[in-house]
Design an enzyme around this catalytic site. Structure first.
Site, PDB file in Angstrom:
ATOM      1  N   LYS A 177      64.436  52.291  53.447  1.00  0.00           N
ATOM      2  CA  LYS A 177      65.394  53.157  52.406  1.00  0.00           C
ATOM      3  C   LYS A 177      66.783  53.222  52.248  1.00  0.00           C
ATOM      4  O   LYS A 177      66.702  54.554  53.397  1.00  0.00           O
ATOM      5  CB  LYS A 177      65.276  53.205  50.821  1.00  0.00           C
ATOM      6  CG  LYS A 177      64.002  53.009  50.287  1.00  0.00           C
ATOM      7  CD  LYS A 177      63.643  53.753  48.938  1.00  0.00           C
ATOM      8  CE  LYS A 177      62.577  53.304  48.122  1.00  0.00           C
ATOM      9  NZ  LYS A 177      61.243  53.174  48.604  1.00  0.00           N
ATOM     10  N   MET A 235      69.949  64.570  50.715  1.00  0.00           N
ATOM     11  CA  MET A 235      71.232  63.405  50.248  1.00  0.00           C
ATOM     12  C   MET A 235      71.966  64.093  49.968  1.00  0.00           C
ATOM     13  O   MET A 235      72.537  63.896  48.813  1.00  0.00           O
ATOM     14  CB  MET A 235      70.144  62.538  49.540  1.00  0.00           C
ATOM     15  CG  MET A 235      68.898  61.385  50.592  1.00  0.00           C
ATOM     16  SD  MET A 235      67.849  61.601  49.471  1.00  0.00           S
ATOM     17  CE  MET A 235      66.441  62.975  48.509  1.00  0.00           C
ATOM     18  N   GLY A 253      68.661  66.247  62.472  1.00  0.00           N
ATOM     19  CA  GLY A 253      68.478  67.474  62.462  1.00  0.00           C
ATOM     20  C   GLY A 253      66.561  67.040  63.664  1.00  0.00           C
ATOM     21  O   GLY A 253      65.819  66.278  63.576  1.00  0.00           O
ATOM     22  N   GLY A 312      59.540  60.606  56.252  1.00  0.00           N
ATOM     23  CA  GLY A 312      60.129  61.573  56.821  1.00  0.00           C
ATOM     24  C   GLY A 312      60.013  62.847  55.810  1.00  0.00           C
ATOM     25  O   GLY A 312      60.322  63.251  54.762  1.00  0.00           O
ATOM     26  N   GLY A 313      59.657  64.023  56.688  1.00  0.00           N
ATOM     27  CA  GLY A 313      60.062  65.737  56.289  1.00  0.00           C
ATOM     28  C   GLY A 313      57.973  65.427  55.830  1.00  0.00           C
ATOM     29  O   GLY A 313      57.396  65.198  55.968  1.00  0.00           O
ATOM     30  N   ASP A 314      58.094  65.450  54.420  1.00  0.00           N
ATOM     31  CA  ASP A 314      57.004  65.898  53.475  1.00  0.00           C
ATOM     32  C   ASP A 314      56.985  65.096  52.356  1.00  0.00           C
ATOM     33  O   ASP A 314      58.070  65.226  51.171  1.00  0.00           O
ATOM     34  CB  ASP A 314      56.930  67.050  52.987  1.00  0.00           C
ATOM     35  CG  ASP A 314      55.625  68.094  52.447  1.00  0.00           C
ATOM     36  OD1 ASP A 314      54.765  68.175  53.158  1.00  0.00           O
ATOM     37  OD2 ASP A 314      55.291  67.411  51.029  1.00  0.00           O
ATOM     38  N   PRO A 361      60.766  65.625  60.306  1.00  0.00           N
ATOM     39  CA  PRO A 361      62.165  65.502  60.064  1.00  0.00           C
ATOM     40  C   PRO A 361      62.809  64.647  61.583  1.00  0.00           C
ATOM     41  O   PRO A 361      63.991  64.096  61.693  1.00  0.00           O
ATOM     42  CB  PRO A 361      62.866  67.186  60.556  1.00  0.00           C
ATOM     43  CG  PRO A 361      61.867  68.527  61.040  1.00  0.00           C
ATOM     44  CD  PRO A 361      60.877  67.198  60.908  1.00  0.00           C
ATOM     45  N   THR A 396      59.279  69.486  55.994  1.00  0.00           N
ATOM     46  CA  THR A 396      60.316  68.955  55.647  1.00  0.00           C
ATOM     47  C   THR A 396      61.818  69.240  56.517  1.00  0.00           C
ATOM     48  O   THR A 396      61.913  70.685  57.174  1.00  0.00           O
ATOM     49  CB  THR A 396      60.345  69.833  54.089  1.00  0.00           C
ATOM     50  OG1 THR A 396      61.122  68.836  53.486  1.00  0.00           O
ATOM     51  CG2 THR A 396      60.524  71.507  54.515  1.00  0.00           C
ATOM     52  N   ALA A 397      62.764  69.132  55.919  1.00  0.00           N
ATOM     53  CA  ALA A 397      63.802  68.523  56.580  1.00  0.00           C
ATOM     54  C   ALA A 397      64.740  70.052  56.712  1.00  0.00           C
ATOM     55  O   ALA A 397      65.015  70.752  57.610  1.00  0.00           O
ATOM     56  CB  ALA A 397      65.362  68.080  56.409  1.00  0.00           C
ATOM     57  N   PRO A 449      33.757  67.224 110.462  1.00  0.00           N
ATOM     58  CA  PRO A 449      33.555  67.210 111.398  1.00  0.00           C
ATOM     59  C   PRO A 449      34.013  68.048 111.794  1.00  0.00           C
ATOM     60  O   PRO A 449      34.906  68.819 111.237  1.00  0.00           O
ATOM     61  CB  PRO A 449      34.334  66.004 111.775  1.00  0.00           C
ATOM     62  CG  PRO A 449      35.015  66.130 110.775  1.00  0.00           C
ATOM     63  CD  PRO A 449      33.695  65.662 109.682  1.00  0.00           C
ATOM     64  N   ASP A 478      59.303  54.760  56.486  1.00  0.00           N
ATOM     65  CA  ASP A 478      60.465  54.221  56.135  1.00  0.00           C
ATOM     66  C   ASP A 478      61.210  54.294  56.902  1.00  0.00           C
ATOM     67  O   ASP A 478      60.793  54.697  58.387  1.00  0.00           O
ATOM     68  CB  ASP A 478      60.559  55.373  54.595  1.00  0.00           C
ATOM     69  CG  ASP A 478      60.459  56.610  54.826  1.00  0.00           C
ATOM     70  OD1 ASP A 478      60.751  57.737  56.344  1.00  0.00           O
ATOM     71  OD2 ASP A 478      60.037  57.916  54.569  1.00  0.00           O
TER      72      ASP A 478
END
Length: 465
Positions: free
Chosen positions: A263, A381, A410, A294-296, A218, A324-325, A43, A241
């Site tokens: 674990k 660890m 991390g 986890g990580g690699d 990580p 990796t971490a 319009p 894990d």
């Protein structure tokens, strides 16, 4: 989720647009890429719209009655409200451009790859954010996916006839989209791709299982590789894990079967040989298994043991690395693992022996080399064996005041850091025991955390001021 993203078929359907100027033109540009029949009302507008001759008036309620939906596109809020009242009287679904409170649905930012389309929506609250997110996704999806989508569109009706079972079709699609046929389709050789795919559908043969060992990184889900993300979306089975968090598992295929095999120290919920047996069993059932670690997988992840067990059982296995971490924590804390002034080499070790007796038999590590000056030592660890690590390093010549950075969780939102020194490390960990996975960064570079941390604090104060 503020709104539910939906896909609206438009083949043979009528869509009505009411609006003026650029606001109307932008929606026309979008909808002209669809098979919808478009009716345009504008319009009091003298603007020209390429390829469209609009009705230069308001529509009647009757003219809206068969519309699949209506878009109202006015910059003027008063005109938008008038259009809204008209559509409400016709009881048709309504989108009101830039006035989400007036409409029934929102149109997302769209990535168009032919039959493949991806919508990014924010519930109408932040369209600029949706467009920016679309831009990032679009950059990751090559134009060749248009040809792959055309291939899928042409293949689909044939598959419904050849493979009436839904699960069979799903498994076929999972295989064909990572096959020679898909590669040909991406090159535009769709007829050849169809011939190969249909031959396989007619004589599929037994489905072979496969195991992918995938690094989850990580903790931060944004640190997943693109390949890891794809494999998670394709997996029939995920074996994961303790170090894989919910934020990463949320990215996995919803209906994948999941096995938790986490674990912790002195608490192996599933022994390693049982994990091997589980992976072999699921692969022999013809499933696509992702062993998510986890990580690699190959850095203190026992990936090597799992590869050996799978190959011994004749199972096809592939590795997808993860961050990796050590690398994740270094980046998160801005502590370089090597530095021309402080560390010319780096070693990764684990503080956990295979027989669990690291204190009395610490893997016959070369402590003389690990204790060298200008050398970074990263310990995985190592929280429960920190006393042994501290004693061994100082015994072999590392200075007691060597900096140590303890990084817990991390790259995750609850990451914490504690800076101490080698002689005080055991007492520090006893007084502030980490509750999550933690990494030790030992060496001159660890002191850089204090420097960068101080610089960040000063910068924050300056911004506040």
């Amino acid at each position: 989720m503020l709104a539910l993203p939906l896909s609206w078929p438009l083949e043979g359907r009528r869509v009505v647009l009411i609006g003026t100027g650029d606001w109307l033109a932008r929606k026309l540009t979008l909808l002209r890429r669809t098979p919808a029949r478009l009716s345009v009302f504008t319009p009091d507008d003298e603007a020209e719209y390429e390829g469209i001759t609009p009705e230069r008036r308001w529509p009647t309620v009757e003219e809206l009655s068969d519309a699949s939906f209506v878009i109202v596109a006015f910059e003027d809020r008063v005109l938008a409200e008038r259009g809204t009242e008209l559509v409400r009287a016709a009881h048709r679904p309504l989108n009101v451009v830039d006035n989400p409170d007036l409409g029934d649905f929102h149109i997302p930012a769209i990535i168009d790859r032919g039959p493949l389309s991806i919508g990014v929506a924010t519930g109408g609250t932040a369209p600029v954010l949706a467009r920016e997110t679309r831009r990032r996704i679009e950059a990751a999806i090559p134009p060749s996916e248009t040809q792959l989508a055309d291939f899928a569109l042409r293949l689909s009706p044939h598959l419904r006839a050849l493979l009436p079972n839904v699960d069979e079709r799903r498994r076929f699609w999972e295989g064909v989209l990572d096959s020679e046929a898909a590669s040909l389709a991406r090159q535009g050789r769709i007829d050849e791709a169809l011939e190969i795919a249909l031959a396989h559908a007619r004589e599929p043969g037994p489905r072979r299982g496969v195991v992918h060992l995938v690094g989850a990184g990580p903790g931060d889900p944004e640190l997943l590789t693109l390949k890891a993300l794809r494999l998670l979306s394709e997996a029939d089975v995920i074996v994961y894990d303790r170090l894989v968090g919910d934020s990463i598992m949320d990215l996995a295929r919803r209906d994948a079967e999941r096995f938790y095999v986490g674990k912790a120290r002195s608490n192996h919920s599933v022994p390693q040989d049982q994990i091997h047996a589980l992976l072999v069993e699921q692969a022999r059932l013809g499933k696509r298994v992702v062993r998510l670690k986890g990580g690699d997988p190959f850095v203190f992840g026992r990936g090597g043991e799992e590869v050996e067990a799978l190959k011994a059982a004749g199972i096809e296995v592939h590795i997808t690395p993860g961050i990796t971490a050590a690398l994740g924590c270094a980046a998160s804390t801005a502590v370089p693992l090597t530095h021309r002034d402080h560390a010319q080499s780096v070693s990764f070790i684990t503080g956990h022996a295979k027989d669990g007796d690291f204190e009395h038999n610490p893997l016959a590590l070369d402590w003389q080399r690990l204790a060298a000056q200008n050398h970074t030592l990263v310990v995985y660890m190592g929280i429960h064996t920190a006393q042994t690590i501290s004693d061994k390093l100082t015994e072999h010549g590392r200075a007691p005041d060597t900096p140590v950075l303890v990084v817990e969780n991390g790259t995750r939102p609850d990451e914490s850091r504690t800076l101490t020194c080698l002689s005080e490390l055991p007492q520090t960990l006893r007084s502030l025991p980490p509750k999550g996975p933690a990494l030790l960064i030992i060496g001159e570079v660890a002191a850089l955390y204090q420097t960068t941390h101080t610089h960040r604090a000063v910068a924050d104060l300056m911004r506040i001021a």
